[in-house]
Design an enzyme around this catalytic site. Structure first.
Site, short mmCIF file in Angstrom:
data_model
loop_
_atom_site.label_atom_id
_atom_site.label_comp_id
_atom_site.label_asym_id
_atom_site.label_seq_id
_atom_site.Cartn_x
_atom_site.Cartn_y
_atom_site.Cartn_z
N LYS A 84 0.85 -1.19 0.00
CA LYS A 84 0.00 0.00 0.00
C LYS A 84 0.88 1.24 0.00
O LYS A 84 1.76 1.38 0.86
CB LYS A 84 -0.80 -0.01 1.30
CG LYS A 84 -2.29 0.11 1.18
CD LYS A 84 -2.84 0.03 2.59
CE LYS A 84 -4.29 0.22 2.63
NZ LYS A 84 -4.78 0.27 4.01
N ILE A 85 0.65 2.12 -0.95
CA ILE A 85 1.45 3.35 -1.02
C ILE A 85 0.49 4.52 -1.19
O ILE A 85 -0.43 4.48 -2.03
CB ILE A 85 2.45 3.31 -2.22
CG1 ILE A 85 3.35 2.07 -2.12
CG2 ILE A 85 3.28 4.59 -2.27
CD1 ILE A 85 4.41 1.96 -3.20
#
Ligand code: E4P
Length: 219
Positions: A84-85
């Site tokens: 997740k970014i």
């Protein structure tokens, strides 16, 4: 429509996975922090429970190079990890590079159609519009999910819309109807959405009537 669990609580995950309707898990730094145990151990356990289904784990570094290195390390924890970014402009190049290298990415903290489309263009697997946090600022989070659905269909992107920051059973229902591919649901809401008082009441009534027949075996 797929359902993910929005939690890092291993016991809760085990409980709901046994229902057969959990398609994945999303975690974030706040959820991992609540567990008070080493995050890598927790993530490994969750990935094993989910056996092959996606588990989102967020980067915690800020500097671009550090985010890249950390993303690679997170991706190597288990084969079903999704990194997740945050969809921040600083990370666009990193996201593109990682996606090209085959790292599955969940672009988080999506608050506009433009941000969502940009993430699709960079090749992410999922975009996470945060419904509840948009509602919190007196705007309509569900509208964003509806708009993203239209936009992704219009331009034929394969990226999945992961409705996040769900705060009620109604949010779940609206996400389904808005065409989200996935809803990530906190355990308290998950529990509520699996029950209906009329189902329970109906079962009681059928059972009461059936007992009046007073038979031991059927059929
Ligand atoms: C999603 O991936 C996030 O972990 C989560 O849905 C955030 O929800 P919140 O806004 O209730 O913290």
């Amino acid at each position: 429509m797929k359902f993910f669990l929005d939690t890092a609580d291993v016991i809760v995950i085990e409980k709901f996975v046994s229902t057969g309707i959990v398609d994945g898990v999303t975690t974030n730094p706040s959820l991992l922090c609540k567990q008070g145990k080493p995050p890598v151990i927790i993530i490994k356990k969750i990935c094993a429970i989910l056996s092959g289904k996606p588990v989102s784990v967020q980067v915690t570094e800020h500097d671009v190079d550090a985010v890249y290195k950390q993303a690679k390390k997170i991706a190597s924890i288990a084969e079903n990890v999704v990194v997740k970014i945050p969809c921040d402009i600083r990370y666009y190049n990193v996201i593109k590079k990682l996606a090209k290298e085959g790292v599955k990415i969940n672009a988080t903290l999506v608050f506009s159609v433009a941000q969502g489309i940009c993430m699709c263009k960079l090749g992410v697997a999922y975009i996470s519009p945060f419904i509840g946090r948009i509602d919190d600022i007196a705007e309509c989070g569900m509208e964003l999910v509806e708009d993203l659905r239209r936009a992704l269909d219009l331009y034929k992107f394969k990226t999945e819309i992961l409705a996040a920051s769900i705060r009620s059973v109604d949010h779940v229902k609206e996400s389904i109807l808005a065409g989200a591919d996935i809803g990530t649901v906190p355990p308290s809401i998950f529990e509520k959405m699996l029950h209906h008082p009329l189902t329970e009441e109906g079962m009681k009534r059928f059972n009461k009537d059936w007992k009046k027949l007073n038979i031991d075996m059927f059929p």
